[in-house]
Design a protein around this motif. Structure first.
Motif, PDB file in Angstrom:
ATOM      1  N   ALA A  14      -6.535  -2.118   5.573  1.00 43.45           N
ATOM      2  CA  ALA A  14      -6.437  -0.846   6.287  1.00 43.45           C
ATOM      3  C   ALA A  14      -4.995  -0.339   6.272  1.00 43.45           C
ATOM      4  CB  ALA A  14      -6.933  -1.007   7.723  1.00 43.45           C
ATOM      5  N   ILE A  15      -4.039  -1.243   6.452  1.00 44.70           N
ATOM      6  CA  ILE A  15      -2.623  -0.861   6.429  1.00 44.70           C
ATOM      7  C   ILE A  15      -2.239  -0.390   5.029  1.00 44.70           C
ATOM      8  CG2 ILE A  15      -0.265  -1.747   6.618  1.00 44.70           C
ATOM      9  CD1 ILE A  15      -1.280  -3.531   8.920  1.00 44.70           C
ATOM     10  N   GLU A  16      -2.720  -1.104   4.000  1.00 40.74           N
ATOM     11  CA  GLU A  16      -2.433  -0.685   2.623  1.00 40.74           C
ATOM     12  C   GLU A  16      -2.962   0.714   2.354  1.00 40.74           C
ATOM     13  OE1 GLU A  16      -3.175  -3.272  -0.734  1.00 40.74           O
ATOM     14  OE2 GLU A  16      -3.018  -5.007   0.581  1.00 40.74           O
ATOM     15  N   ALA A  17      -4.175   0.975   2.793  1.00 37.87           N
ATOM     16  CA  ALA A  17      -4.776   2.296   2.578  1.00 37.87           C
ATOM     17  C   ALA A  17      -3.967   3.375   3.297  1.00 37.87           C
ATOM     18  CB  ALA A  17      -6.222   2.297   3.061  1.00 37.87           C
ATOM     19  N   ARG A  18      -3.541   3.095   4.512  1.00 39.50           N
ATOM     20  CA  ARG A  18      -2.737   4.070   5.254  1.00 39.50           C
ATOM     21  C   ARG A  18      -1.388   4.285   4.586  1.00 39.50           C
ATOM     22  NH1 ARG A  18      -2.557   1.924  11.032  1.00 39.50           N
ATOM     23  NH2 ARG A  18      -1.046   3.584  11.296  1.00 39.50           N
ATOM     24  N   ALA A  19      -0.787   3.187   4.089  1.00 38.28           N
ATOM     25  CA  ALA A  19       0.507   3.295   3.412  1.00 38.28           C
ATOM     26  C   ALA A  19       0.385   4.192   2.190  1.00 38.28           C
ATOM     27  CB  ALA A  19       1.019   1.913   3.015  1.00 38.28           C
ATOM     28  N   TYR A  20      -0.672   4.005   1.413  1.00 36.50           N
ATOM     29  CA  TYR A  20      -0.845   4.812   0.206  1.00 36.50           C
ATOM     30  C   TYR A  20      -1.117   6.273   0.572  1.00 36.50           C
ATOM     31  CZ  TYR A  20      -1.900   5.966  -4.590  1.00 36.50           C
ATOM     32  OH  TYR A  20      -1.863   6.525  -5.841  1.00 36.50           O
ATOM     33  N   ALA A  21      -1.874   6.492   1.631  1.00 32.59           N
ATOM     34  CA  ALA A  21      -2.139   7.868   2.075  1.00 32.59           C
ATOM     35  C   ALA A  21      -0.834   8.549   2.487  1.00 32.59           C
ATOM     36  CB  ALA A  21      -3.133   7.865   3.233  1.00 32.59           C
ATOM     37  N   LEU A  27       5.836  10.817   1.935  1.00 31.49           N
ATOM     38  CA  LEU A  27       6.777   9.980   2.674  1.00 31.49           C
ATOM     39  C   LEU A  27       7.314   8.890   1.757  1.00 31.49           C
ATOM     40  CD1 LEU A  27       5.140  11.369   4.993  1.00 31.49           C
ATOM     41  CD2 LEU A  27       5.554   9.312   6.303  1.00 31.49           C
ATOM     42  N   ASN A  28       8.542   8.449   2.021  1.00 32.13           N
ATOM     43  CA  ASN A  28       9.116   7.367   1.219  1.00 32.13           C
ATOM     44  C   ASN A  28       8.849   6.020   1.904  1.00 32.13           C
ATOM     45  OD1 ASN A  28      11.137   6.966   3.185  1.00 32.13           O
ATOM     46  ND2 ASN A  28      12.480   8.435   2.200  1.00 32.13           N
ATOM     47  N   ALA A  29       9.166   4.936   1.200  1.00 32.63           N
ATOM     48  CA  ALA A  29       8.848   3.589   1.686  1.00 32.63           C
ATOM     49  C   ALA A  29       9.470   3.264   3.047  1.00 32.63           C
ATOM     50  CB  ALA A  29       9.232   2.550   0.640  1.00 32.63           C
ATOM     51  N   PRO A  30      10.757   3.572   3.278  1.00 31.48           N
ATOM     52  CA  PRO A  30      11.300   3.269   4.610  1.00 31.48           C
ATOM     53  C   PRO A  30      10.597   4.041   5.737  1.00 31.48           C
ATOM     54  CG  PRO A  30      13.079   3.569   3.042  1.00 31.48           C
ATOM     55  CD  PRO A  30      11.822   3.969   2.345  1.00 31.48           C
ATOM     56  N   GLU A  31      10.248   5.286   5.484  1.00 29.66           N
ATOM     57  CA  GLU A  31       9.547   6.077   6.503  1.00 29.66           C
ATOM     58  C   GLU A  31       8.163   5.488   6.784  1.00 29.66           C
ATOM     59  OE1 GLU A  31      11.475  10.459   5.476  1.00 29.66           O
ATOM     60  OE2 GLU A  31       9.682   9.801   4.403  1.00 29.66           O
ATOM     61  N   ILE A  32       7.456   5.123   5.728  1.00 32.77           N
ATOM     62  CA  ILE A  32       6.122   4.541   5.885  1.00 32.77           C
ATOM     63  C   ILE A  32       6.226   3.197   6.602  1.00 32.77           C
ATOM     64  CG2 ILE A  32       4.111   3.635   4.661  1.00 32.77           C
ATOM     65  CD1 ILE A  32       4.826   5.693   2.403  1.00 32.77           C
ATOM     66  N   LEU A  35       6.505   3.637  10.273  1.00 31.61           N
ATOM     67  CA  LEU A  35       5.239   4.059  10.882  1.00 31.61           C
ATOM     68  C   LEU A  35       4.242   2.906  11.012  1.00 31.61           C
ATOM     69  CD1 LEU A  35       4.664   7.472   9.077  1.00 31.61           C
ATOM     70  CD2 LEU A  35       5.138   7.133  11.507  1.00 31.61           C
ATOM     71  N   LEU A  36       4.247   2.016  10.022  1.00 36.20           N
ATOM     72  CA  LEU A  36       3.260   0.940   9.990  1.00 36.20           C
ATOM     73  C   LEU A  36       3.797  -0.410  10.445  1.00 36.20           C
ATOM     74  CD1 LEU A  36       1.544   1.826   6.601  1.00 36.20           C
ATOM     75  CD2 LEU A  36       0.831   2.455   8.918  1.00 36.20           C
ATOM     76  N   ASN A  37       5.077  -0.434  10.798  1.00 36.35           N
ATOM     77  CA  ASN A  37       5.724  -1.660  11.267  1.00 36.35           C
ATOM     78  C   ASN A  37       5.700  -2.765  10.214  1.00 36.35           C
ATOM     79  OD1 ASN A  37       7.215  -3.058  13.160  1.00 36.35           O
ATOM     80  ND2 ASN A  37       5.401  -3.992  14.087  1.00 36.35           N
ATOM     81  N   VAL A  38       6.004  -2.381   8.981  1.00 34.76           N
ATOM     82  CA  VAL A  38       6.162  -3.332   7.878  1.00 34.76           C
ATOM     83  C   VAL A  38       7.445  -2.975   7.139  1.00 34.76           C
ATOM     84  CG1 VAL A  38       3.686  -3.774   7.582  1.00 34.76           C
ATOM     85  CG2 VAL A  38       4.773  -1.961   6.273  1.00 34.76           C
ATOM     86  N   SER A  39       7.920  -3.894   6.302  1.00 32.74           N
ATOM     87  CA  SER A  39       9.164  -3.634   5.587  1.00 32.74           C
ATOM     88  C   SER A  39       8.945  -2.611   4.469  1.00 32.74           C
ATOM     89  CB  SER A  39       9.717  -4.922   4.988  1.00 32.74           C
ATOM     90  OG  SER A  39       8.966  -5.294   3.856  1.00 32.74           O
ATOM     91  N   PRO A  40       9.999  -1.890   4.097  1.00 30.83           N
ATOM     92  CA  PRO A  40       9.884  -0.950   2.979  1.00 30.83           C
ATOM     93  C   PRO A  40       9.438  -1.643   1.688  1.00 30.83           C
ATOM     94  CG  PRO A  40      11.893  -0.516   4.183  1.00 30.83           C
ATOM     95  CD  PRO A  40      11.311  -1.788   4.747  1.00 30.83           C
ATOM     96  N   ARG A  41       9.879  -2.873   1.473  1.00 24.73           N
ATOM     97  CA  ARG A  41       9.473  -3.606   0.265  1.00 24.73           C
ATOM     98  C   ARG A  41       7.971  -3.877   0.276  1.00 24.73           C
ATOM     99  NH1 ARG A  41       8.639  -4.063  -4.457  1.00 24.73           N
ATOM    100  NH2 ARG A  41       8.674  -6.078  -5.450  1.00 24.73           N
ATOM    101  N   THR A  42       7.422  -4.188   1.439  1.00 22.77           N
ATOM    102  CA  THR A  42       5.980  -4.396   1.552  1.00 22.77           C
ATOM    103  C   THR A  42       5.244  -3.104   1.219  1.00 22.77           C
ATOM    104  OG1 THR A  42       6.279  -6.131   3.199  1.00 22.77           O
ATOM    105  CG2 THR A  42       4.122  -5.063   3.129  1.00 22.77           C
TER     106      THR A  42
END
Length: 101
Positions: A14-21, A27-32, A35-42
């Motif tokens: 679910a988090i992966e799907a939201r990240a891709y959306a 949005l860029n990786a740090p912003e995402i 929002l999702l409380n994961v690292s930009p690299r993740t």
């Protein structure tokens, strides 16, 4: 001792799907990540995995070629089709090699 019921895997999907959306919304990786409380690299890994599992159709590559023919830059094409400049370059290079054969 707690039993592992597999909920974590469902949560990650679910988090992966939201990240891709969010990525598709621009949005860029740090912003995402914030929002999702994961690292930009993740976030970058999630996006890469989604692209591998759902590659763009050949139509998108042909769209990139048509935009290039119309005079758009790699950067502009990348913004339009939602891929990086290097990816656009690789698409065009691939199509050029196919057309030579």
């Amino acid at each position: 001792m707690e039993e592992n019921t597999g909920h974590k895997a469902k949560d990650n999907k679910a988090i992966e799907a939201r990240a891709y959306a969010y990525h598709l919304m621009g949005l860029n990786a740090p912003e995402i990540g914030k929002l999702l409380n994961v690292s930009p690299r993740t976030v970058q890994r999630y996006i890469k995995r989604e692209r591998v599992n759902n590659p763009l159709p050949k139509k998108t590559k042909l769209q990139a070629a048509e935009l290039y023919r119309q005079g758009y830059s790699y950067r502009q094409i990348a913004g339009i089709i939602g891929r990086g400049r290097t990816t656009v370059y690789n698409y065009l290079k691939e199509l050029q090699q196919v057309s030579k054969q």
